[in-house]
Design an enzyme around this catalytic site. Structure first.
Site, PDB file in Angstrom:
ATOM      1  N   CYS A  36      -0.277   9.394   5.003  1.00 40.63           N
ATOM      2  CA  CYS A  36       1.221  10.387   4.429  1.00 40.63           C
ATOM      3  C   CYS A  36       2.161   8.656   4.124  1.00 40.63           C
ATOM      4  O   CYS A  36       3.011   9.061   4.073  1.00 40.63           O
ATOM      5  CB  CYS A  36       1.175   9.665   6.409  1.00 40.63           C
ATOM      6  SG  CYS A  36       0.490  10.985   7.076  1.00 40.63           S
ATOM      7  N   ARG A  95      -1.958  -4.345  -2.417  1.00 45.90           N
ATOM      8  CA  ARG A  95      -3.011  -3.803  -2.810  1.00 45.90           C
ATOM      9  C   ARG A  95      -4.078  -3.146  -1.604  1.00 45.90           C
ATOM     10  O   ARG A  95      -4.277  -3.422  -1.781  1.00 45.90           O
ATOM     11  CB  ARG A  95      -3.736  -3.912  -4.140  1.00 45.90           C
ATOM     12  CG  ARG A  95      -4.521  -3.034  -5.040  1.00 45.90           C
ATOM     13  CD  ARG A  95      -4.902  -3.755  -5.337  1.00 45.90           C
ATOM     14  NE  ARG A  95      -3.995  -4.947  -6.835  1.00 45.90           N
ATOM     15  CZ  ARG A  95      -4.294  -5.712  -7.366  1.00 45.90           C
ATOM     16  NH1 ARG A  95      -5.315  -6.485  -6.883  1.00 45.90           N
ATOM     17  NH2 ARG A  95      -3.687  -6.139  -7.655  1.00 45.90           N
ATOM     18  N   SER A  96      -3.398  -2.548   0.081  1.00 48.00           N
ATOM     19  CA  SER A  96      -3.446  -2.684   0.485  1.00 48.00           C
ATOM     20  C   SER A  96      -4.657  -1.153   0.716  1.00 48.00           C
ATOM     21  O   SER A  96      -4.062  -1.073  -0.165  1.00 48.00           O
ATOM     22  CB  SER A  96      -3.052  -2.802   2.206  1.00 48.00           C
ATOM     23  OG  SER A  96      -2.199  -1.047   1.908  1.00 48.00           O
ATOM     24  N   ASP A 118      -1.205  -7.925  -5.794  1.00 48.48           N
ATOM     25  CA  ASP A 118      -1.684  -8.291  -4.648  1.00 48.48           C
ATOM     26  C   ASP A 118      -1.006 -10.253  -4.536  1.00 48.48           C
ATOM     27  O   ASP A 118      -1.842 -11.090  -6.090  1.00 48.48           O
ATOM     28  CB  ASP A 118      -2.761  -7.707  -4.291  1.00 48.48           C
ATOM     29  CG  ASP A 118      -4.261  -8.098  -4.853  1.00 48.48           C
ATOM     30  OD1 ASP A 118      -3.844  -9.328  -5.731  1.00 48.48           O
ATOM     31  OD2 ASP A 118      -4.602  -8.855  -4.271  1.00 48.48           O
ATOM     32  N   ILE A 119      -2.421 -10.801  -3.867  1.00 47.03           N
ATOM     33  CA  ILE A 119      -2.011 -12.244  -3.499  1.00 47.03           C
ATOM     34  C   ILE A 119      -2.689 -12.691  -5.114  1.00 47.03           C
ATOM     35  O   ILE A 119      -2.961 -13.590  -5.273  1.00 47.03           O
ATOM     36  CB  ILE A 119      -2.517 -12.895  -2.711  1.00 47.03           C
ATOM     37  CG1 ILE A 119      -3.221 -12.244  -1.647  1.00 47.03           C
ATOM     38  CG2 ILE A 119      -0.993 -13.018  -1.747  1.00 47.03           C
ATOM     39  CD1 ILE A 119      -3.626 -13.336   0.118  1.00 47.03           C
TER      40      ILE A 119
HETATM   41  P1  NAD Z   1      -2.140  -6.160   4.286  1.00 47.40           P
HETATM   42  O1  NAD Z   1      -1.798  -6.856   5.166  1.00 47.40           O
HETATM   43  O2  NAD Z   1      -3.052  -4.582   4.379  1.00 47.40           O
HETATM   44  O3  NAD Z   1      -1.806  -5.522   2.658  1.00 47.40           O
HETATM   45  C1  NAD Z   1      -0.619  -6.593   1.905  1.00 47.40           C
HETATM   46  C2  NAD Z   1      -0.295  -6.733   0.547  1.00 47.40           C
HETATM   47  O4  NAD Z   1       0.202  -7.506   0.417  1.00 47.40           O
HETATM   48  C3  NAD Z   1      -2.239  -7.088  -0.297  1.00 47.40           C
HETATM   49  O5  NAD Z   1      -2.524  -6.164  -0.489  1.00 47.40           O
HETATM   50  C4  NAD Z   1      -1.835  -9.009  -0.127  1.00 47.40           C
HETATM   51  O6  NAD Z   1      -2.060  -8.976  -1.332  1.00 47.40           O
HETATM   52  C5  NAD Z   1       0.010  -8.585  -0.724  1.00 47.40           C
HETATM   53  N1  NAD Z   1       0.646  -9.399  -0.841  1.00 47.40           N
HETATM   54  C6  NAD Z   1       0.521 -10.463   0.621  1.00 47.40           C
HETATM   55  N2  NAD Z   1       1.531 -11.718   0.397  1.00 47.40           N
HETATM   56  C7  NAD Z   1       1.668 -11.112  -1.138  1.00 47.40           C
HETATM   57  C8  NAD Z   1       2.201 -12.366  -1.987  1.00 47.40           C
HETATM   58  N3  NAD Z   1       2.962 -12.794  -2.135  1.00 47.40           N
HETATM   59  N4  NAD Z   1       2.568 -11.703  -3.063  1.00 47.40           N
HETATM   60  C9  NAD Z   1       1.942 -10.747  -4.210  1.00 47.40           C
HETATM   61  N5  NAD Z   1       1.024  -9.847  -2.987  1.00 47.40           N
HETATM   62  C10 NAD Z   1       0.882  -9.765  -1.391  1.00 47.40           C
HETATM   63  O7  NAD Z   1      -0.964  -4.694   4.994  1.00 47.40           O
HETATM   64  P2  NAD Z   1      -0.458  -3.234   5.088  1.00 47.40           P
HETATM   65  O8  NAD Z   1      -1.149  -2.323   5.559  1.00 47.40           O
HETATM   66  O9  NAD Z   1      -0.231  -2.912   3.382  1.00 47.40           O
HETATM   67  O10 NAD Z   1       1.358  -3.148   5.557  1.00 47.40           O
HETATM   68  C11 NAD Z   1       2.140  -3.815   4.625  1.00 47.40           C
HETATM   69  C12 NAD Z   1       3.362  -3.795   4.602  1.00 47.40           C
HETATM   70  O11 NAD Z   1       4.035  -2.685   4.898  1.00 47.40           O
HETATM   71  C13 NAD Z   1       3.446  -4.296   6.594  1.00 47.40           C
HETATM   72  O12 NAD Z   1       5.271  -4.709   7.356  1.00 47.40           O
HETATM   73  C14 NAD Z   1       3.267  -2.932   7.766  1.00 47.40           C
HETATM   74  O13 NAD Z   1       3.966  -3.016   8.986  1.00 47.40           O
HETATM   75  C15 NAD Z   1       4.463  -1.447   6.470  1.00 47.40           C
HETATM   76  N6  NAD Z   1       3.554  -0.576   6.397  1.00 47.40           N
HETATM   77  C16 NAD Z   1       4.929   0.544   6.845  1.00 47.40           C
HETATM   78  C17 NAD Z   1       3.979   1.921   6.799  1.00 47.40           C
HETATM   79  C18 NAD Z   1       5.554   2.511   6.544  1.00 47.40           C
HETATM   80  O14 NAD Z   1       5.024   3.975   6.643  1.00 47.40           O
HETATM   81  N7  NAD Z   1       6.393   2.437   6.776  1.00 47.40           N
HETATM   82  C19 NAD Z   1       2.936   2.311   6.839  1.00 47.40           C
HETATM   83  C20 NAD Z   1       2.013   1.147   6.160  1.00 47.40           C
HETATM   84  C21 NAD Z   1       2.507   0.056   6.095  1.00 47.40           C
END
Ligand code: NAD
Length: 309
Positions: free
Chosen positions: A142, A177-178, A200-201
């Protein structure tokens, strides 16, 4: 400042109106079951929000709460219940590989979130249909799907080009890149023809289909590039960094770029970004829920087609 700020609500509205209309004119009552097996207040909030949105659209939503150890049996029960058309689980449940296992316990025909291995595999391999006759489109997760729809709405997809190639020539940076959002999104956009810098980080990977889109599906290359190299090259910058402290350096954004944030935190400095971006989308959550509902209707129809066959 000539930046246009676009709210997710406006993008979701046309999908939601279409869904409401479909449900009403066809007089159908699709049922979605959500499983809540954790104590996460954010999950409970999301469940509340899903219930409210479904009620407005005309979808029956039932929240089933259980312990995490009961969850597998509860999912199997819902898989077998012909009155349940779609199933979703509020993750994380165990927060490890057991969650991946549970994603595959959900019947592929009821998986509204598109997290089953079959859908994930098809997405990465650019397989768009479930059947040879191409009557059943694959379900796409989604949030990545919602982001594709945001980009279609804005006009980043070029409708003059053939379906499947409509991002040819676009350069997109995705900061996340989650496995849930960033990597599938990079693959989807690259499969549609974009050159994607996936940040990603640990570094930056490039996803693309080669010069002239010669490849059928995307390939991934490691790079030594840095954020300061890729941001000025990008037509679109999409961010999902789960930290309130993180801000995309606005001065690196190309003049006239499109900036989209899907993190729950504001990854762009709202005022600064408006001085550079042509389009700014501060959040996408409402589009994600619209996609959940859209996936449900699709699965409802597939189930009826299968019964009729
Ligand atoms: P996650 O923690 O699994 O992944 C975070 C990603 O960001 C990783 O790839 C990490 O390497 C990267 N990252 C973190 N810090 C970084 C930096 N300083 N520079 C570059 N890359 C960096 O998180 P997720 O499940 O992907 O969720 C991320 C965000 O998105 C959260 O705030 C979550 O609530 C939100 N989210 C929103 C929706 C929506 O529909 N709006 C859906 C899913 C997740």
């Amino acid at each position: 400042m000539s930046c246009k700020v676009i709210l997710a609500q406006s993008i979701a509205a046309s999908y939601r109106d279409e869904l409401k209309d479909t449900i009403k004119t066809r007089n159908i009552c699709p049922k979605l079951v959500g499983f809540l097996a954790n104590e996460d207040p954010a999950a409970a909030k999301y469940a509340e929000w899903t219930a409210k949105t479904c009620a407005e659209t005309g979808i029956e939503f039932e929240l089933r709460k259980c312990s995490r150890n009961e969850l597998e049996d509860k999912i199997v029960e819902a898989n077998q219940d012909v009155d349940v058309h779609g199933i979703m689980v509020y993750y994380p449940v165990f927060g490890d590989r057991q969650d991946q296992y549970l994603q595959n316990v959900v019947d592929v025909g009821k998986d509204v979130e598109g997290l089953h291995h079959k859908y994930v595999y098809n997405m990465y391999h650019n397989v768009r249909f479930l059947d040879e006759a191409k009557t059943k489109k694959c379900i796409i997760p989604c949030t990545p799907l919602g982001l594709v729809k945001v980009m279609e709405y804005i006009g980043i997809y070029n409708s003059i080009l053939p379906y499947g190639n409509r991002l040819h020539g676009r350069v997109v940076t995705i900061i996340n890149r989650s496995e849930i959002v960033g990597r599938p999104l990079a693959a989807l956009l690259a499969n549609d023809g974009a050159k994607v810098y996936s940040v990603d980080i640990n570094g930056i990977q490039e996803f693309h289909r080669g010069v002239g889109l010669q490849l059928k599906k995307h390939e991934v290359c490691e790079t030594t590039l840095k954020v300061e190299d890729v941001l000025p090259l990008s037509d679109v910058v999409i961010t999902g960094v789960p930290s309130p402290a993180y801000k995309v350096p606005s001065h690196l954004i190309r003049d006239g770029a499109t900036c989209i944030n899907f993190s729950t935190f504001k990854n762009f400095d709202g005022e600064e970004i408006k001085k550079k971006a042509a389009i700014y989308v501060p959040a996408v959550g409402k589009v994600t829920v619209a996609m959940l509902e859209r996936n449900l209707i699709r699965l409802y129809d597939y189930q009826n087609q299968d019964r009729a066959a």
